[in-house]
Design a protein around this motif. Structure first.
Motif, PDB file in Angstrom:
ATOM      1  N   ASP A 138      36.207  39.667  44.506  1.00 47.37           N
ATOM      2  CA  ASP A 138      35.386  39.958  45.495  1.00 47.37           C
ATOM      3  C   ASP A 138      34.076  38.945  46.213  1.00 47.37           C
TER       4      ASP A 138
ATOM      5  N   THR B 122      38.948  41.374  41.195  1.00 47.54           N
ATOM      6  CA  THR B 122      39.594  40.562  42.278  1.00 47.54           C
ATOM      7  C   THR B 122      39.171  39.452  43.223  1.00 47.54           C
TER       8      THR B 122
ATOM      9  N   TYR C 228      34.291  42.481  39.606  1.00 47.38           N
ATOM     10  CA  TYR C 228      34.680  41.213  40.289  1.00 47.38           C
ATOM     11  C   TYR C 228      35.863  40.063  39.611  1.00 47.38           C
TER      12      TYR C 228
END
Ligand SMILES: [Zn+2]
Length: 684
Positions: free
Chosen positions: A178, A176, A173
């Motif tokens: 995400d 990215t 995380y």
């Protein structure tokens, strides 16, 4: 994996030996209710710090070796992997590998490694059960076709490997952002809070109870983002069901007993990897409660650990258990990488730069010696005075059935280290710099790198290039790149081993700083500003087990340089391995005249530059220290290949026969050696 005898009655740990009873009264701290504190220094996102120079090469070696290819060569990951939905291994080794391979993929921005690790992350995120449970399909799920719910949580599987996977997904995380990650974690922690009522942390393994702090660490990280109060409730619950490392550190008996008795009493609390992971326990408790007593517990614990079990290479003995400080004891590779990760958290939470000194010491000494140049082989246990690497029966606290715990092999010893060794260098890279609450930057650990960070009140993006061959060089040059002028405080750690550091700004010396302090420059920085930090390194000695002495300079410990003879072998179950033998004599003591005046009795020779192809081995060792030594003829290896430390009287001097002639001896950085003497006996 046997169960320990650990019965708590009225605050007293009853162990199976009356002489080791640990009284535990007055250990429960008054909890400052939920006074959550933020980090003193905040981690930067994974990928914000890019390695350069020798450190980049180290990470590239890992990418080209087992970190990048473990899924192709290690059966537990290769065959029908549980973390991809298969019925093969679904326990700790795949998450261990990802815990290093995921940050490596994003630090190096390596697309093929990203694709590789994403398979496991995607499978995990996409196959979370509606209840929040995640991980490999359980035996019960396969048999019934049902999915785990809170009501059926006792048909789940071990909490422990999930704790590692949470660390993996947290880093993913950070790299990215995400959007799937935060809801995934929230849902799992919500499930866990309910499920712990009937399936406690220790339901399936005591690995989980001894390592609960890692679970808490990630839940509290999520609380920092979502502020969801139930997460703190969950952490209280996890702590209540897990080992109380803080209380053990405070009581001190755990570590004293481990030094005195090498038996299996409460062995999970003296197991070196558990201890390395437990170091973060007081810190996560401090974060959640704001109670400073936890900080003192950590300090007491770390001090006792290094006093009773400390080794010159910066780690404690852990072979597998804590095992005293005799230089013939060993340390498991997992214990090193886990202690490093714990200290990275301790530094962030406390800002105490003393632990950055400790972290650099283990990183630059203990870590590099235990793997081969290509990162494809490792030792399960390294030994300080390791005069040969061979099969044999050593004084280790682990079964030695196949006598493979000291050799260098991909599968020798236990394969936990083969899977877990990847987080060492990668997370070290991610923690070279931290952000401060006043929108500044801290250079906490040193190595060549380039950091991009957001600083100043307008949240400006700047890049700092750190040019150095530290730890082999005493100068660190910083170059600032910024689109516009930006005001922010930049702090530099001055290691305790350095008497006085100098800071040079754009060619002029502007500040000095004492060892153990931080130097902060709070100013408006311009594009192209240059800063040089000079950390003069003196040669010193330090005292270790059995009255031995080590020679050090800056963050590096030096060991006797021995020509190496490598031999390849094969063991039916554990595969190919290497033994290493010395081709030159090792049985030297250091004259007391050298110890008394080490600065004048040693000569530091910079023999080559640290280039971008640097490898931690003898061939690339850039610095040598020469001094004199005297041979001890009676100091020989025993039948098992161990060089038992010569005895001394209380003055610390070996009084047996010593060669009259002093000879010139050469020392090289410990991390570049495979066979060596580092803890020298002192002779007259
Ligand atoms: Zn291990």
């Amino acid at each position: 994996m046997k169960k320990i005898v650990w019965i708590v009655i009225s605050g007293i740990f009853i162990s199976n030996s009356y002489s080791q009873t640990t009284t535990n009264s007055n250990l429960v701290k008054p909890k400052v209710s939920q006074n959550f504190i933020s980090y003193k220094y905040k981690e930067l996102p994974v990928g914000a710090i890019k390695p350069q120079g020798w450190l980049l090469h180290q990470l590239q070696i890992m990418r080209d070796g087992t970190t990048g290819h473990l899924d192709e060569v290690h059966n537990k990951i290769k065959n029908d992997n549980g973390w991809l939905g298969g019925s093969g291994d679904g326990w700790e080794e795949t998450p261990y590998w990802l815990d290093g391979a995921v940050p490596l993929a994003y630090i190096l921005n390596d697309d093929s490694l990203k694709q590789k690790v994403l398979k496991y992350i995607n499978w995990t995120l996409n196959n979370q059960r509606p209840s929040g449970y995640f991980g490999p399909v359980t035996k019960w799920e396969r048999e019934t076709g049902d999915k785990i719910t809170v009501a059926t949580s006792d048909n789940g599987e071990d909490w422990w490997p999930k704790m590692i996977m949470l660390k993996v997904i947290q880093q993913y995380y950070q790299a990215t952002n995400d959007k799937r990650v935060i809801p995934f974690m929230s849902k799992f922690f919500n499930y866990q809070l309910q499920a712990l009522q009937t399936t406690p942390v220790g339901k399936w393994s005591e690995w989980a109870t001894s390592r609960g702090a890692d679970n808490i660490l990630v839940a509290q990280w999520l609380y920092g983002i979502t502020k969801e109060k139930s997460l703190l409730q969950l952490c209280d619950q996890l702590q209540a069901q897990s080992f109380k490392w803080s209380d053990m550190f405070k009581s001190r008996d755990w570590v004293i007993n481990a030094a005195a008795y090498q038996n299996d009493s409460n062995w999970m609390s003296r197991h070196g990897v558990n201890v390395a992971m437990g170091l973060k326990d007081p810190i996560v408790e401090y974060q959640r409660t704001g109670n400073k007593e936890y900080l003192q517990d950590f300090k007491t614990g770390f001090h006792d650990l290094m006093t009773l079990h400390g080794m010159p290479y910066g780690m404690f003995s852990a072979d597998e258990d804590l095992h005293g400080n005799d230089p013939t004891q060993g340390t498991e590779l997992c214990a090193i990488t886990e202690a490093m990760f714990s200290l990275e958290q301790v530094i962030g939470m406390t800002g105490d730069n003393k632990y950055a000194d400790a972290l650099e010491r283990m990183t630059f000494n203990a870590l590099p010696t235990q793997t081969t140049d290509d990162y494809n082989n490792k030792q399960y246990f390294q030994v300080a005075n390791q005069v040969q690497i061979s099969r044999g029966v050593f004084n280790f606290s682990l079964p030695f059935d196949r006598e493979m715990n000291n050799v260098l092999g991909m599968r020798s010893g236990y394969t936990c280290c083969l899977a877990n060794m990847h987080q060492g260098w990668t997370k070290f890279t991610s923690h070279l710099w931290y952000n401060t609450p006043d929108k500044g930057l801290v250079a906490m650990l040193y190595s060549p790198n380039e950091v991009t960070a957001v600083v100043g009140k307008d949240a400006s993006k700047i890049t700092v290039r750190e040019i150095t061959s530290y730890p082999f060089e005493d100068s660190i040059r910083l170059e600032i790149s910024a689109d516009k002028n930006v005001a922010f405080p930049l702090s530099l750690r001055i290691p305790a081993w350095c008497e006085e550091a100098t800071v040079i700004f754009n060619g002029s010396s502007i500040k000095t700083g004492k060892g153990g302090s931080m130097v902060t420059l709070d100013r408006t920085w311009k594009n192209g500003d240059k800063l040089t930090l000079v950390l003069p390194m003196n040669v010193t000695t330090s005292n270790w087990g059995r009255n031995s002495r080590a020679i050090e300079r800056g963050p590096l410990v030096y060991a006797l340089k021995l020509d190496e003879k490598w031999e390849k072998g094969h063991q039916e179950v554990e595969g190919d391995y290497f033994s290493v033998y010395p081709k030159t004599d090792w049985n030297y003591g250091l004259p007391d005249s050298v110890i008394a005046a080490v600065a004048s009795e040693t000569k530091v020779n910079i023999i080559k530059s640290v280039d971008n192809d640097f490898i931690w081995n003898l061939e690339h060792a850039p610095i040598e220290i020469t001094t004199i030594g005297k041979k001890i003829p009676a100091w020989k290896v025993n039948a098992d290949g161990v060089a038992s430390q010569p005895v001394t009287d209380r003055t610390g001097i070996y009084k047996g026969t010593v060669d009259a002639d002093a000879k010139t001896i050469t020392l090289v950085p410990y991390g570049c050696t495979k066979v060596r003497i580092v803890a020298f006996p002192v002779v007259e």
